[in-house]
Design a protein around this motif. Structure first.
Motif, short mmCIF file in Angstrom:
data_model
loop_
_atom_site.label_atom_id
_atom_site.label_comp_id
_atom_site.label_asym_id
_atom_site.label_seq_id
_atom_site.Cartn_x
_atom_site.Cartn_y
_atom_site.Cartn_z
N VAL A 27 0.85 -1.20 0.00
CA VAL A 27 0.00 0.00 0.00
C VAL A 27 0.88 1.24 0.00
O VAL A 27 0.67 2.18 -0.77
N SER B 241 4.00 1.61 -1.01
CA SER B 241 4.74 1.86 -2.25
C SER B 241 3.79 2.27 -3.38
O SER B 241 4.15 3.07 -4.23
N ASP B 242 2.55 1.75 -3.35
CA ASP B 242 1.56 2.18 -4.34
C ASP B 242 1.26 3.67 -4.20
O ASP B 242 1.22 4.41 -5.19
N ARG B 243 1.04 4.07 -2.94
CA ARG B 243 0.71 5.49 -2.70
C ARG B 243 1.88 6.40 -3.10
O ARG B 243 1.70 7.43 -3.71
N LEU C 187 -2.19 11.56 2.60
CA LEU C 187 -3.02 10.52 3.20
C LEU C 187 -2.89 10.55 4.71
O LEU C 187 -1.79 10.56 5.24
N LEU D 109 -5.17 5.59 5.10
CA LEU D 109 -4.20 4.51 4.98
C LEU D 109 -4.78 3.22 5.54
O LEU D 109 -4.65 2.15 4.92
N LEU E 78 -7.31 1.66 3.16
CA LEU E 78 -6.64 0.98 2.05
C LEU E 78 -6.02 -0.34 2.50
O LEU E 78 -6.11 -1.36 1.81
N LEU E 79 -5.40 -0.28 3.68
CA LEU E 79 -4.72 -1.46 4.21
C LEU E 79 -5.73 -2.56 4.52
O LEU E 79 -5.49 -3.74 4.23
N LYS F 220 -6.81 -4.19 1.35
CA LYS F 220 -5.75 -5.01 0.77
C LYS F 220 -5.60 -6.33 1.54
O LYS F 220 -5.40 -7.38 0.94
N LEU G 221 11.35 -0.23 -3.47
CA LEU G 221 10.53 0.97 -3.28
C LEU G 221 11.03 2.10 -4.19
O LEU G 221 10.24 2.80 -4.82
N ALA H 60 9.89 1.48 -7.71
CA ALA H 60 8.46 1.71 -7.88
C ALA H 60 8.16 3.20 -7.97
O ALA H 60 7.37 3.64 -8.80
N VAL H 61 8.84 3.98 -7.13
CA VAL H 61 8.60 5.42 -7.11
C VAL H 61 9.19 6.09 -8.34
O VAL H 61 8.61 7.00 -8.91
#
Lengths: 97, 414
Positions: free
Chosen positions: A31, A33-35, B5, B10, B13-14, B17, B89, B92-93
């Motif tokens: 979550v 890393s998606d955000r 957020l 958060l 969303l968590l 998921k 990470l 991904a970013v």
């Protein structure tokens, strides 16, 4: 503290089993890393906020060979701790611990 | 997108998921934070898979000055919290910029208007990870100039063919044009162009039924990439009206946009050539050009089949002969009128791509310029052709020669 120890300590506190905690932690990191990939800021109270920063492209010079390189721009994830947490570590050191 | 957020969002969303209840997720996040802080206090380091490492870093005591009172005081040693994101990470970013790579800059690329960040410290730290990237990049980068090099020898051959042969093909002309264009383009631009060509080839396959594209494809297999670009514009010209009438799905729209961008790119390239060598641009030639290209194209392909094309052949012959005489190298490639603030170095950079070559402009206009450091205003400087002095901004030897000459001249005037 590595990931294993973190999971062990977390599951002890939550009263969950380790497998469950591990799955939850995985969900949490995905979550997050998606955000961040969507350039959102994620803030956790009493801890700090995760955000992304854009670094501009730059020219670097290798001091040994004198060659110049163009380093491309990039986006990096950063973490900014809350003032309270910063102060906590500062004070802790002042006490000589 | 770029929103902040809070814990609540958060947690929602968590919970989605992990398929848990919201309050469980919230408890998890709170406990996670508590565990991390405890771990940092106890061990000074917490590693989380998929996110990164939190660490406390000792900061040395240092002296500072109070901005209000101006008095010196000591900042005591303390701990600082640092976060190092995991590679996963980071990737991904950084995905929007992932295709960028560190590239080595050539010596003769002039970046005098951009500050050079001498981050020697940064380099030493990052050296280990970056050298690999750089090496990989190196080879890739060197290949591009090689491609253009391969085109350069083709010029004299083509010209010879133009003189000797009575039936010159149009790709001789195209090749010549493009080879003039290619070396003048800066390396980064060359890089931009090369990836563009692949989709074009795919485009060509789509457009196969067109007679033009067929003949052109034949040519493109003989030549390198440059004729492909030329050919697709031709295709584009024939196709565009048809496509507009049946604008239906997004694929076609994308095709149109791609073709449009390509046309702009080629237009810019041609403009660049013509502004560089204004004499190569007599007005009749530009108007005739596309027709000639097309005509010569058809003649070459139909040559084996019919002798009926003789008249058309002769026509294209005469036109080609005309362009041939026009294309012969002029001694002067341009005239620059000096104004207040004119510098020979600027002019040289404009025409030749490197400021050192001002020495040749000076050499050529010696009658007008007494002191190269103080050129007269309002005179018209003739810019000699780069071939006259062997000027090539990409050739370090040529730059070196100019640099020697520069020291010679400047010594003379001191």
């Amino acid at each position: 503290m590595n990931n294993k120890e973190l999971i062990a300590s977390l599951s002890a506190r939550l009263g969950w089993n380790q497998f469950e905690t591990e799955r939850m932690l995985l969900a949490f990191s995905s979550v997050l890393s998606d955000r961040l990939a969507d350039s959102d800021t994620v803030s956790l109270p009493d801890f700090g906020q995760f955000e992304v920063r854009k670094k501009m492209e730059r020219i670097t010079v290798n001091p040994v060979s004198g060659k110049r390189y163009l380093v491309p721009p990039k986006i990096v994830p950063t973490f900014r701790p809350v003032q309270q947490l910063k102060g906590r570590f500062k004070r802790k050191d002042d006490n000589g611990e | 997108m770029e929103s902040k957020l809070t814990l609540k969002e958060l947690v929602t969303l968590l919970a989605q998921k992990s398929e848990k209840r919201n309050d469980d997720a919230e408890r998890f996040v709170k406990e996670l934070v508590a565990v991390i802080i405890d771990g940092l206090s106890a061990e000074g380091k917490v590693k989380m898979k998929g996110i990164g490492t939190f660490k406390t870093v000792a900061v040395e005591p240092r002296e500072s000055i109070d901005v209000n009172t101006g008095r010196r005081f000591m900042i005591p040693a303390h701990l600082k919290l640092s976060f190092t994101p995991e590679k996963e990470l980071c990737e991904a970013v950084n995905s929007p910029f992932a295709f960028f790579e560190t590239i080595e800059l050539n010596d003769n690329v002039d970046f005098s208007d951009i500050d050079i960040a001498k981050e020697s410290e940064g380099i030493l730290n990052e050296k280990s990870d970056e050298t690999e990237d750089i090496e990989a990049e190196d080879t890739e980068f060197e290949e591009i100039p090689r491609e253009t090099d391969a085109l350069i020898p083709a010029v004299p051959v083509n010209q010879k063919a133009l003189d000797d042969n009575n039936i010159p093909t149009n790709n001789n002309l195209v090749g010549e044009d493009e080879t003039i264009n290619q070396p003048t383009i800066d390396n980064p631009e060359v890089k931009n162009i090369t990836p563009e060509i692949e989709p074009i080839q795919e485009l060509q396959d789509d457009l196969k039924p067109e007679p033009v594209s067929e003949s052109v494809e034949k040519l493109s297999s003989e030549q390198t990439q440059t004729p492909i670009v030329e050919s697709v514009t031709k295709d584009a010209e024939t196709i565009v009206p048809k496509k507009i009438s049946s604008k239906s799905n997004s694929k076609e729209l994308f095709l149109l946009v791609a073709i449009f961008l390509l046309l702009i790119a080629i237009g810019g390239g041609l403009y660049y050539i013509y502004t560089r060598e204004p004499i190569v641009l007599p007005q009749p030639k530009t108007s005739v050009d596309p027709v000639v290209l097309y005509k010569a194209d058809t003649t070459t392909t139909a040559l084996q089949d019919s002798a009926l094309q003789d008249s058309a052949l002769a026509k294209s012959d005469s036109v080609v002969a005309k362009t041939d005489t026009v294309a012969s190298e002029p001694e002067v490639i341009g005239v620059e009128k000096t104004v207040v603030g004119s510098r020979l170095a600027y002019i040289a950079r404009k025409y030749y791509g490197h400021k050192f070559f001002w020495v040749y402009i000076y050499e050529y206009n010696k009658a007008l310029i007494k002191d190269p450091n103080n050129i007269p205003i309002g005179v018209e400087l003739k810019i000699p052709s780069p071939k006259l002095y062997g000027i090539d901004a990409k050739d370090s030897h040529s730059v070196e020669l100019a640099s020697q000459k520069q020291t010679e001249i400047l010594n003379h005037f001191q």
